[in-house]
Design an enzyme around this catalytic site. Structure first.
Site, PDB file in Angstrom:
ATOM      1  CG  HIS A  15      25.570  34.369  -7.855  1.00 31.73           C
ATOM      2  ND1 HIS A  15      26.761  35.079  -7.395  1.00 31.73           N
ATOM      3  CD2 HIS A  15      24.684  34.345  -7.175  1.00 31.73           C
ATOM      4  CE1 HIS A  15      26.062  35.721  -6.027  1.00 31.73           C
ATOM      5  NE2 HIS A  15      24.814  34.901  -6.105  1.00 31.73           N
ATOM      6  CG  LEU A  26      24.052  31.631   1.112  1.00 31.80           C
ATOM      7  CD1 LEU A  26      24.075  30.159   0.617  1.00 31.80           C
ATOM      8  CD2 LEU A  26      23.660  31.852   2.518  1.00 31.80           C
TER       9      LEU A  26
HETATM   10 ZN   LIG Z   1      23.747  35.265  -4.285  1.00 30.30          ZN
END
Ligand SMILES: [Zn+2]
Length: 177
Positions: free
Chosen positions: A146, A101
């Protein structure tokens, strides 16, 4: 609940190492609201996973909808994973497509361990241990990356598969999707 703004590639929060959460913080109203908002945000943007740094929060938490993309399976509740520690099981590595995203409309092929176990805390602060292989294992590895400021481009062994979403759908998407 609200839809949160998603940080895009280039925002420094995506490159910072997120800090672990204390158990006492997990039950706070603010954190529980953040979790609900992350679940809403993931769903709104049709993500299969969303990590806190993607919504500008430098803490070690992600949410994931691990059955997404598999129509044969019943919908299961998304998982909430806090302070994850991944252990790779075996030596199998699989190359497959990923998106993010925070890197809209791009896909690329990324090698990931086929099988993992994850130790973490759930949204109540209880210890959990999950085993995962193939797609769910890929999502968990992507989201845990992340938390360490790592994006999927960093894991690609070649950029030759880097593809815009339209071209992915046209040339590369499996026809049984
Ligand atoms: Zn990602």
């Amino acid at each position: 609940m609200s839809i949160l703004k998603v940080a895009r590639m280039g925002h420094p929060v995506l490159r910072a190492k997120a800090r672990p959460l204390e158990k006492s913080e997990i039950r706070s109203g603010a954190l529980q609201k953040l979790i609900d908002d992350m679940l809403d945000t993931m769903s709104e943007y049709h993500g299969v996973g969303l990590a806190a740094p993607q919504v500008h929060e430098g803490i070690r938490i992600f949410v994931a909808a691990l059955d997404a993309g598999d129509d044969d399976q019943e919908d299961t509740e998304p998982i909430v994973v806090i302070n994850p520690e991944i252990t790779v099981v075996g030596t199998d590595v699989v190359d497959d497509w990923e998106g993010c995203l925070s890197i809209p409309d791009i896909r690329g092929r990324v090698p990931r361990a086929r099988e993992i176990t994850v130790r973490a805390l759930d949204r109540n602060g209880a210890r959990i241990e999950l085993g995962a292989h193939d797609f769910p294992a890929r999502v968990i590895q992507h989201e845990t990356d992340h938390l360490d400021g790592v994006l999927f481009f960093d894991r690609m062994t070649s950029l030759a598969s880097m593809t815009f979403l339209d071209e992915y759908s046209r040339y590369w998407r499996k026809t049984d999707d």
